[in-house]
Design a protein around this motif. Sequence first.
Motif, PDB file in Angstrom:
ATOM      1  N   GLY A 168       0.835  -1.191   0.000  1.00 54.87           N
ATOM      2  CA  GLY A 168       0.000   0.000   0.000  1.00 54.87           C
ATOM      3  C   GLY A 168       0.868   1.239   0.000  1.00 54.87           C
ATOM      4  N   SER A 169       0.278   2.366  -0.332  1.00 57.85           N
ATOM      5  CA  SER A 169       0.991   3.642  -0.290  1.00 57.85           C
ATOM      6  C   SER A 169      -0.004   4.738   0.061  1.00 57.85           C
ATOM      7  N   CYS A 170       0.482   5.746   0.764  1.00 59.77           N
ATOM      8  CA  CYS A 170      -0.372   6.844   1.202  1.00 59.77           C
ATOM      9  C   CYS A 170       0.260   8.164   0.829  1.00 59.77           C
ATOM     10  N   GLY A 173      -2.989  14.672   2.054  1.00 65.34           N
ATOM     11  CA  GLY A 173      -3.657  15.758   1.358  1.00 65.34           C
ATOM     12  C   GLY A 173      -2.939  17.080   1.579  1.00 65.34           C
ATOM     13  N   ARG A 174      -3.113  17.988   0.649  1.00 65.88           N
ATOM     14  CA  ARG A 174      -2.479  19.306   0.744  1.00 65.88           C
ATOM     15  C   ARG A 174      -3.487  20.390   0.379  1.00 65.88           C
ATOM     16  N   HIS A 175      -3.318  21.514   1.020  1.00 59.36           N
ATOM     17  CA  HIS A 175      -4.137  22.694   0.720  1.00 59.36           C
ATOM     18  C   HIS A 175      -5.632  22.373   0.790  1.00 59.36           C
ATOM     19  N   GLY A 176      -6.008  21.622   1.808  1.00 57.52           N
ATOM     20  CA  GLY A 176      -7.417  21.319   2.004  1.00 57.52           C
ATOM     21  C   GLY A 176      -7.951  20.187   1.155  1.00 57.52           C
ATOM     22  N   GLN A 177      -7.097  19.607   0.307  1.00 59.37           N
ATOM     23  CA  GLN A 177      -7.542  18.493  -0.539  1.00 59.37           C
ATOM     24  C   GLN A 177      -7.340  17.167   0.200  1.00 59.37           C
ATOM     25  N   PRO A 178      -8.195  16.178  -0.066  1.00 55.89           N
ATOM     26  CA  PRO A 178      -8.040  14.888   0.615  1.00 55.89           C
ATOM     27  C   PRO A 178      -6.779  14.162   0.161  1.00 55.89           C
ATOM     28  N   GLY A 179      -6.259  13.315   1.023  1.00 52.72           N
ATOM     29  CA  GLY A 179      -5.116  12.493   0.651  1.00 52.72           C
ATOM     30  C   GLY A 179      -5.561  11.351  -0.244  1.00 52.72           C
ATOM     31  N   SER A 180      -4.627  10.458  -0.541  1.00 52.45           N
ATOM     32  CA  SER A 180      -4.968   9.302  -1.371  1.00 52.45           C
ATOM     33  C   SER A 180      -4.208   8.081  -0.866  1.00 52.45           C
ATOM     34  N   ILE A 181      -4.862   6.940  -0.934  1.00 55.43           N
ATOM     35  CA  ILE A 181      -4.259   5.671  -0.530  1.00 55.43           C
ATOM     36  C   ILE A 181      -4.470   4.661  -1.653  1.00 55.43           C
ATOM     37  N   ARG A 182      -3.418   3.929  -1.945  1.00 57.19           N
ATOM     38  CA  ARG A 182      -3.491   2.881  -2.960  1.00 57.19           C
ATOM     39  C   ARG A 182      -3.137   1.551  -2.306  1.00 57.19           C
ATOM     40  N   TYR A 183      -3.881   0.508  -2.669  1.00 55.81           N
ATOM     41  CA  TYR A 183      -3.668  -0.825  -2.120  1.00 55.81           C
ATOM     42  C   TYR A 183      -3.407  -1.820  -3.247  1.00 55.81           C
ATOM     43  N   SER A 184      -2.559  -2.795  -2.966  1.00 58.47           N
ATOM     44  CA  SER A 184      -2.363  -3.889  -3.913  1.00 58.47           C
ATOM     45  C   SER A 184      -3.612  -4.765  -3.933  1.00 58.47           C
ATOM     46  N   ALA A 190      -5.280 -12.437   0.785  1.00 58.35           N
ATOM     47  CA  ALA A 190      -4.814 -12.648   2.156  1.00 58.35           C
ATOM     48  C   ALA A 190      -6.003 -12.783   3.097  1.00 58.35           C
ATOM     49  N   PRO A 191      -5.788 -13.300   4.302  1.00 58.26           N
ATOM     50  CA  PRO A 191      -6.870 -13.301   5.292  1.00 58.26           C
ATOM     51  C   PRO A 191      -7.358 -11.879   5.543  1.00 58.26           C
ATOM     52  N   PHE A 192      -8.623 -11.760   5.903  1.00 53.16           N
ATOM     53  CA  PHE A 192      -9.192 -10.426   6.100  1.00 53.16           C
ATOM     54  C   PHE A 192      -8.395  -9.618   7.115  1.00 53.16           C
ATOM     55  N   ALA A 193      -7.986 -10.246   8.223  1.00 56.24           N
ATOM     56  CA  ALA A 193      -7.276  -9.514   9.276  1.00 56.24           C
ATOM     57  C   ALA A 193      -5.969  -8.935   8.768  1.00 56.24           C
ATOM     58  N   VAL A 194      -5.295  -9.648   7.874  1.00 52.69           N
ATOM     59  CA  VAL A 194      -4.029  -9.158   7.319  1.00 52.69           C
ATOM     60  C   VAL A 194      -4.283  -7.964   6.403  1.00 52.69           C
ATOM     61  N   ALA A 195      -5.257  -8.101   5.501  1.00 54.72           N
ATOM     62  CA  ALA A 195      -5.596  -6.991   4.612  1.00 54.72           C
ATOM     63  C   ALA A 195      -6.074  -5.784   5.408  1.00 54.72           C
ATOM     64  N   ASP A 196      -6.833  -6.048   6.466  1.00 55.88           N
ATOM     65  CA  ASP A 196      -7.352  -4.963   7.292  1.00 55.88           C
ATOM     66  C   ASP A 196      -6.223  -4.241   8.016  1.00 55.88           C
ATOM     67  N   TYR A 197      -5.189  -4.981   8.425  1.00 57.52           N
ATOM     68  CA  TYR A 197      -4.018  -4.338   9.031  1.00 57.52           C
ATOM     69  C   TYR A 197      -3.386  -3.362   8.052  1.00 57.52           C
ATOM     70  N   VAL A 198      -3.267  -3.759   6.783  1.00 57.23           N
ATOM     71  CA  VAL A 198      -2.663  -2.864   5.802  1.00 57.23           C
ATOM     72  C   VAL A 198      -3.497  -1.589   5.664  1.00 57.23           C
ATOM     73  N   ALA A 199      -4.817  -1.727   5.701  1.00 53.12           N
ATOM     74  CA  ALA A 199      -5.681  -0.546   5.644  1.00 53.12           C
ATOM     75  C   ALA A 199      -5.418   0.362   6.838  1.00 53.12           C
ATOM     76  N   ALA A 200      -5.299  -0.216   8.027  1.00 54.14           N
ATOM     77  CA  ALA A 200      -5.006   0.581   9.221  1.00 54.14           C
ATOM     78  C   ALA A 200      -3.638   1.234   9.114  1.00 54.14           C
ATOM     79  N   HIS A 201      -2.669   0.492   8.603  1.00 55.01           N
ATOM     80  CA  HIS A 201      -1.300   1.000   8.436  1.00 55.01           C
ATOM     81  C   HIS A 201      -1.284   2.232   7.536  1.00 55.01           C
ATOM     82  N   GLU A 202      -1.933   2.112   6.379  1.00 47.76           N
ATOM     83  CA  GLU A 202      -1.925   3.238   5.446  1.00 47.76           C
ATOM     84  C   GLU A 202      -2.731   4.415   5.984  1.00 47.76           C
ATOM     85  N   CYS A 203      -3.825   4.149   6.671  1.00 49.91           N
ATOM     86  CA  CYS A 203      -4.605   5.253   7.255  1.00 49.91           C
ATOM     87  C   CYS A 203      -3.821   5.959   8.349  1.00 49.91           C
TER      88      CYS A 203
END
Length: 245
Positions: A168-170, A173-184, A190-203
């Motif tokens: 994943g990559s994060c 955001g700048r100048h009031g614009q939202p950020g962006s996150i990309r996931y493989s 992967a198991p849901f818990a593993v994928a969910d960890y990556v979501a938490a990591h990037e957030c």
Amino acid sequence: MSPFGRSLADGDRLEVAGAVVTLKINRRARRVSLRLDRTRRQIVATAPSARRLSEAAAFARERAGWIAERLAELPPPSPIRPGMTLEIFGEPVLLETGSGRARWHEGSAFTPHRISAMGEGEGFARAVILVIKKRALQVFTERTAVYAAELGAPMPKVAIMDAKARWGSCRAGRHGQPGSIRYSWRLALAPFAVADYVAAHECAHLKELNHGPRFWAHVKALVGDERPHRAWLRAEGARLHAFGT
């Protein structure tokens, strides 16, 4: 003599023992070295300078036996075919031949989820992967919304990628614009818990664009002990990247 008819350069690729060997320059390296890139299924030969790339190439040829052994340790390619059952976010999904556009069929308590697609061979595989990517986008958008809200961060834009070097990559955001996150999209395998960890990591990167103590405190507050999930990705990442090849 270089096989390219010129001096070797960073990024050049050779073939040794049936493997791709990519030449890399790392100014911080103290010596020539070899390593296996498990996700790309190739060998990286590193040199401290361009002048020593020929030494790195020669070293790779000398270690042809070692290279063959490392390749043999990799999980075999896993082609996609009708009739096979995948684990998508930890749930069984049956692949089947169908008519019309490739699509996801929601399962029940008694039947598995299904993906139906037309064609065979590479055409069938491409259609199935497209459905998995759509499913991954749906799940990661939902989980990102949950974690961004818990962190008090604006909801970022979410996209799916097929990067080989990261899950994943994060981008903040700048100048009031939202950020962006990309996931493989391969995290869907992967198991849901593993994928969910990556979501938490990037957030967590929406709050801390580093891997310092405050960053890991955010991760732990969202998903608890992250170490089992990181260990799973290290152990199984190459298998996920072998899927569909």
